[in-house]
Design an enzyme around this catalytic site. Structure first.
Site: not given
Length: 392
Positions: A89, A156, A220, A246, A347, A377, A379
């Protein structure tokens, strides 16, 4: 030590899975950002010495070197090289750090750090599952790794549940954080806070009419605690749902990093100076809490305190991540993800690093802030931290 500066930062508006950006090939989507960056910086495209492109799902349309393909699809000359990188990420945040290192070392003067991910056209996990679908191999985690850490695979989702349990966050707390993400993103959208940073992309509607995609599709504005709480938990005994995690997202983003010499040579106006570059590794099982020790190291190395940072961008991979970060750092919640985060905005994996940096820089400018901190953060128990000083 030589300095590194950011002179342009841009991103596409996020597209939901199967949504507005579904028809965009990821190479073309990334190319639009590359073109926008050089246009916004008013720099000769031939002056770009490298493109560092983050991408996690390097399969299908994102295979065969998506970084180079993005250059070939753009207006940059074919003489501009590229490389594709994967730090999960944090891929495009690492692209920023590699670009800054190149500039600070004197190796190069003008580097684009970018990222792209079409999670519609290259579904999450495809490179992981494809070999096993054909009966070849057992996936990326060898038996040696599995035995060493006592798990069959690193998840995760498991990490997020472990953090929620460790800090005793209730589902209600996680859902409340998610609602606030949507509220902040909706307000920022209405106020035009994202307008300057977004690269509009032409899309074709179901009726065949064309329009420009300018708004993040996942926000939203009508979200409520009740609607968020109604979403099914990912595990019956857990706390994590799709609503407090996410959103799957299509998008591209990037920044231009230059040296002081390039500022003078090309008459560029800096948006920000890069203050600190940090990356750390920790427990790959709980995985997602490394942002806290990474932040502590970055602050220590820069001689700063968390109170000196005006705004923070902590990626909302799952609601427990930024909530745990707040507890560990003692940071002011009012300075965190002030325009919403990945729970509302999406994401797009490999594009999220430069996406967050783009939003952070524009938010600092809009609010008159000086220092910003971004962390992600990743993996494998990794985390990047980048601290910048706004000069806009």
């Amino acid at each position: 030590m030589a300095e590194a500066y950011i002179v342009a930062a841009a991103r596409t508006a996020g597209g939901r899975r199967g949504g507005a950006l579904k028809d965009w090939h990821p190479a073309d989507m990334a190319a639009e950002v590359l073109d926008a960056l050089v246009a916004r910086a008013s720099i000769d495209p031939a002056a770009v010495e490298d493109v560092i492109m983050g991408c996690v799902g390097q399969a299908g349309e994102q295979a065969f070197h998506i970084g180079r393909n993005a250059v070939l699809a753009s207006s940059l000359p074919q003489s501009v090289p590229a490389v594709t990188i994967d730090r999960q990420c944090g891929s495009s945040q690492q692209a920023i750090q590699f670009a800054a290192q190149a500039v600070m070392s004197g190796t190069q003067d003008v580097v684009i750090a970018a990222g792209v991910e079409s999670m519609t056209r290259v579904p999450m996990g495809l490179p992981f599952t494809l070999p096993m679908q054909h009966g070849i191999g057992s996936g990326p985690f060898s038996r040696r790794i599995q035995e060493k850490f006592g798990v069959a695979m690193f998840s995760q989702f498991d990490g997020a549940e472990m953090i929620a349990e460790k800090y005793q966050f209730t589902r209600a707390e996680l859902d409340a954080f998610a609602l606030e993400s949507h509220r902040k993103a909706a307000q920022a959208t209405v106020e035009g806070a994202f307008d300057e940073e977004i690269v509009p992309l032409e899309i074709v509607g179901a009726d065949g009419a064309t329009s420009l995609h300018r708004r993040d599709e996942g926000v939203r504005a009508d979200a409520t605690l009740e609607s968020i709480a109604s979403v099914k938990l990912l595990r019956d005994s857990g706390r994590i749902s799709a609503a407090n995690a996410s959103q799957i997202c299509d998008g591209a983003s990037g920044v231009i990093v230059v040296s002081e010499a390039a500022l003078r040579a090309h008459g560029l106006t800096p948006m920000a100076r890069i203050v600190n570059l940090t990356v750390t590794g920790g427990d790959p099982v709980i995985m997602l809490e490394e942002v806290s020790p990474a932040t502590a190291r970055a602050l220590r190395r820069s001689g700063m305190t968390i109170d000196e940072i005006d705004l923070y961008e902590v990626n909302e991979a799952f609601a427990p991540v930024p909530l745990a970060w707040l507890k560990e750092t003692g940071a002011d919640p009012a300075r965190l993800n002030v325009h919403g985060g990945a729970i509302a905005l999406g994401h797009p994996l490999g594009a999220s690093g430069t996406k967050l940096m783009t939003t952070l820089l524009h938010a600092l400018k809009r609010r008159g802030g000086r220092y910003g901190l971004q962390t992600m953060c990743e993996g494998g128990g990794l985390a990047n931290v980048t601290i910048v000083e706004s000069l806009a």
